[in-house]
Write a protein that holds these residues in place. Structure first.
Motif, mmCIF file in Angstrom:
data_model
loop_
_atom_site.group_PDB
_atom_site.id
_atom_site.type_symbol
_atom_site.label_atom_id
_atom_site.label_comp_id
_atom_site.label_asym_id
_atom_site.label_seq_id
_atom_site.Cartn_x
_atom_site.Cartn_y
_atom_site.Cartn_z
ATOM 1 N N UNK A 43 9.259 -17.955 37.764
ATOM 2 C CA UNK A 43 10.173 -17.142 36.963
ATOM 3 C C UNK A 43 9.490 -16.470 35.787
ATOM 4 N N UNK A 44 8.522 -17.172 35.180
ATOM 5 C CA UNK A 44 7.796 -16.591 34.052
ATOM 6 C C UNK A 44 6.999 -15.373 34.482
ATOM 7 N N UNK A 45 6.253 -15.504 35.570
ATOM 8 C CA UNK A 45 5.455 -14.371 36.059
ATOM 9 C C UNK A 45 6.364 -13.233 36.504
ATOM 10 N N UNK A 46 7.454 -13.563 37.179
ATOM 11 C CA UNK A 46 8.390 -12.529 37.625
ATOM 12 C C UNK A 46 8.993 -11.791 36.437
ATOM 13 N N UNK A 61 22.752 -32.547 48.347
ATOM 14 C CA UNK A 61 21.836 -32.448 47.220
ATOM 15 C C UNK A 61 20.881 -31.271 47.370
ATOM 16 N N UNK A 62 20.557 -30.910 48.611
ATOM 17 C CA UNK A 62 19.647 -29.794 48.846
ATOM 18 C C UNK A 62 20.242 -28.492 48.330
ATOM 19 N N UNK A 63 21.526 -28.280 48.626
ATOM 20 C CA UNK A 63 22.192 -27.063 48.166
ATOM 21 C C UNK A 63 22.309 -27.053 46.635
ATOM 22 N N UNK A 64 22.575 -28.208 46.060
ATOM 23 C CA UNK A 64 22.686 -28.268 44.602
ATOM 24 C C UNK A 64 21.329 -28.030 43.944
ATOM 25 N N UNK A 65 20.273 -28.533 44.561
ATOM 26 C CA UNK A 65 18.934 -28.302 44.013
ATOM 27 C C UNK A 65 18.567 -26.825 44.127
ATOM 28 N N UNK A 66 18.931 -26.195 45.243
ATOM 29 C CA UNK A 66 18.690 -24.756 45.393
ATOM 30 C C UNK A 66 19.436 -23.970 44.322
ATOM 31 N N UNK A 67 20.676 -24.365 44.054
ATOM 32 C CA UNK A 67 21.479 -23.682 43.045
ATOM 33 C C UNK A 67 20.868 -23.815 41.655
ATOM 34 N N UNK A 68 20.454 -25.015 41.291
ATOM 35 C CA UNK A 68 19.858 -25.249 39.977
ATOM 36 C C UNK A 68 18.535 -24.495 39.832
ATOM 37 N N UNK A 69 17.721 -24.532 40.885
ATOM 38 C CA UNK A 69 16.431 -23.846 40.838
ATOM 39 C C UNK A 69 16.611 -22.336 40.746
ATOM 40 N N UNK A 70 17.555 -21.804 41.514
ATOM 41 C CA UNK A 70 17.808 -20.365 41.479
ATOM 42 C C UNK A 70 18.335 -19.906 40.138
ATOM 43 N N UNK A 71 19.221 -20.709 39.542
ATOM 44 C CA UNK A 71 19.757 -20.365 38.231
ATOM 45 C C UNK A 71 18.691 -20.392 37.151
ATOM 46 N N UNK A 72 17.820 -21.382 37.232
ATOM 47 C CA UNK A 72 16.736 -21.519 36.254
ATOM 48 C C UNK A 72 15.770 -20.336 36.361
ATOM 49 N N UNK A 73 15.446 -19.959 37.585
ATOM 50 C CA UNK A 73 14.580 -18.792 37.793
ATOM 51 C C UNK A 73 15.218 -17.535 37.203
ATOM 52 N N UNK A 74 16.493 -17.310 37.500
ATOM 53 C CA UNK A 74 17.171 -16.118 37.000
ATOM 54 C C UNK A 74 17.192 -16.089 35.476
ATOM 55 N N UNK A 75 17.350 -17.255 34.853
ATOM 56 C CA UNK A 75 17.350 -17.349 33.397
ATOM 57 C C UNK A 75 16.011 -16.887 32.825
ATOM 58 N N UNK A 76 14.912 -17.335 33.427
ATOM 59 C CA UNK A 76 13.577 -16.980 32.956
ATOM 60 C C UNK A 76 13.302 -15.492 33.131
ATOM 61 N N UNK A 77 13.838 -14.901 34.182
ATOM 62 C CA UNK A 77 13.640 -13.470 34.416
ATOM 63 C C UNK A 77 14.503 -12.643 33.473
ATOM 64 N N UNK A 78 15.715 -13.094 33.263
ATOM 65 C CA UNK A 78 16.654 -12.369 32.398
ATOM 66 C C UNK A 78 16.218 -12.391 30.941
ATOM 67 N N UNK A 79 15.587 -13.479 30.526
ATOM 68 C CA UNK A 79 15.154 -13.642 29.133
ATOM 69 C C UNK A 79 13.660 -13.996 29.115
ATOM 70 N N UNK A 80 12.757 -13.034 29.239
ATOM 71 C CA UNK A 80 11.316 -13.340 29.319
ATOM 72 C C UNK A 80 10.764 -14.078 28.105
ATOM 73 N N UNK A 81 11.418 -13.988 26.967
ATOM 74 C CA UNK A 81 10.962 -14.655 25.742
ATOM 75 C C UNK A 81 11.203 -16.161 25.784
#
Length: 262
Positions: free
Chosen positions: A183-186, A112-132
Motif C-alpha cells: 500500500x505504501x508503494x502504491x 476467517x479467510x474472507x474477514x482477513x481479505x476484508x481487513x487487508x483490503x481496507x488497510x491497503x486502501x487506507x494507505x493509498x488514500x492517505x500516503x502520509x
C-alpha cells in the motif's frame, strides 16, 4: 505547553493518548476569538479533520501549525489550546483515519479467510488514500482508540485460523507487513503520477520505456517481457489489483498449510 524536545527525551511515553492532555482556557467552552472579535466554534475534532484534509492535499512536507491555523481562520496560538505539539496533532490525525476502516464482526460466522481479505483490503486502501500515513505509523505508538480497535479485530480473526498461539503473531506480521509495503508503494506511485500531471498508465509507460532504452538493462528487460505480459490487465490499477490478490491468497494458503502442519 509541552515542547517537542521534552517529548524526544522520553520517547516511550511520547503519545497524546498516554499523557492525559487536558482542554484548557477558551477551548473548554468550544470557542476561540477571531481577530475581528466574532467567536468561531473550534474543537479537537474539527482541527483533526482539517489536518487530515491538508495532509491529503499537500502532504507532510508542506504541513505546519501556521498553515493549519490559516485554514481554520484562527491564530496559531488558538490551535495550541487543544494540542501541545505538532506531533500530538499528527498522532490524532493518524488515529482519525484508522476510524475509516470497516471492521468485520468476528462473531458473525463469516469465514476467517474472507474477514482477513476484508481487513487487508481496507488497510491497503487506507494507505493509498492517505500516503502520509505510512511514515507516521513507524513514528508513533499507534495506540489511539481506532488504531487499537483495528489491531484487536485483526488478532481476533487470526485467532480463528487454527494457528497455535505462538504462530499467530507471525501470521499477522506476514499479512499486514506485506500490505503495509504494498500500500505504501502504491500510494507513492499514485501521488507521484498526480504530481507529474499524468495518469498512472502514462507514468508507467514512460518509466518502462526509459528503463528499456538503457543498454545495461535492455537484455534483462526483454527477457522478462513474458512476465509483464502474464500480469494481464488493461490498466496499472488492474495489474496492481491482480498482483495484490494473488500475493494475499498466497499468504492465506500459507496460513492454511501451517495449520495443517500443526
Amino acid at each position: 505547553m509541552v515542547r517537542a524536545s521534552d517529548r524526544a527525551e522520553r520517547p516511550a511515553r511520547a503519545s497524546v493518548w498516554l499523557e492525559g492532555k487536558a482542554v484548557r482556557g477558551a477551548a473548554a467552552r468550544g470557542v476561540v476569538e477571531r481577530g475581528g472579535g466574532q467567536p468561531a466554534g473550534l474543537d479537537r475534532e474539527r482541527i483533526t479533520e482539517v489536518t487530515v484534509r491538508l495532509l491529503d492535499a499537500e502532504g507532510m512536507a508542506k504541513f505546519s501549525m501556521r498553515r493549519l491555523a490559516a485554514e481554520l481562520n484562527v491564530t496559531a496560538m488558538s490551535v495550541y489550546w487543544y494540542v501541545d505539539t505538532k506531533d500530538d496533532l499528527l498522532e490524532l490525525a493518524l488515529d482519525a483515519v484508522y476510524g475509516e476502516l470497516e471492521l468485520p464482526d468476528p462473531e458473525s460466522g463469516e469465514d476467517w479467510r474472507d474477514q482477513l481479505r476484508s481487513l487487508a483490503g481496507g488497510y491497503r486502501a487506507l494507505l493509498v488514500r492517505h500516503p502520509w500515513v505510512s511514515p507516521l505509523m513507524g513514528t508513533f505508538l499507534n495506540i489511539g482508540p481506532h488504531s487499537m480497535a483495528f489491531s484487536f479485530r485483526v488478532q481476533k480473526v487470526v485467532r480463528r485460523t487454527g494457528l497455535p498461539p505462538h504462530g499467530q503473531r507471525g501470521a499477522v506480521s506476514a499479512v499486514f507487513q506485506f500490505v503495509y509495503g504494498f500500500g505504501t508503494i502504491e500510494g507513492h506511485f499514485v501521488q507521484r503520477s498526480a504530481s507529474a500531471g499524468v495518469s498512472q498508465e502514462e507514468y508507467y509507460r514512460q518509466a518502462m520505456g526509459a528503463i528499456g532504452e538503457q543498454p545495461q538493462f535492455a537484455a534483462h528487460f526483454e527477457s522478462f517481457a513474458d512476465l509483464r505480459e502474464a500480469r494481464g490487465g488493461d490498466t496499472v490499477e488492474e495489474m496492481r489489483e491482480r498482483d495484490f490478490r494473488f500475493a494475499l491468497e498466497t499468504l492465506i494458503a500459507g496460513i492454511e498449510a501451517m495449520v495443517e502442519r500443526g
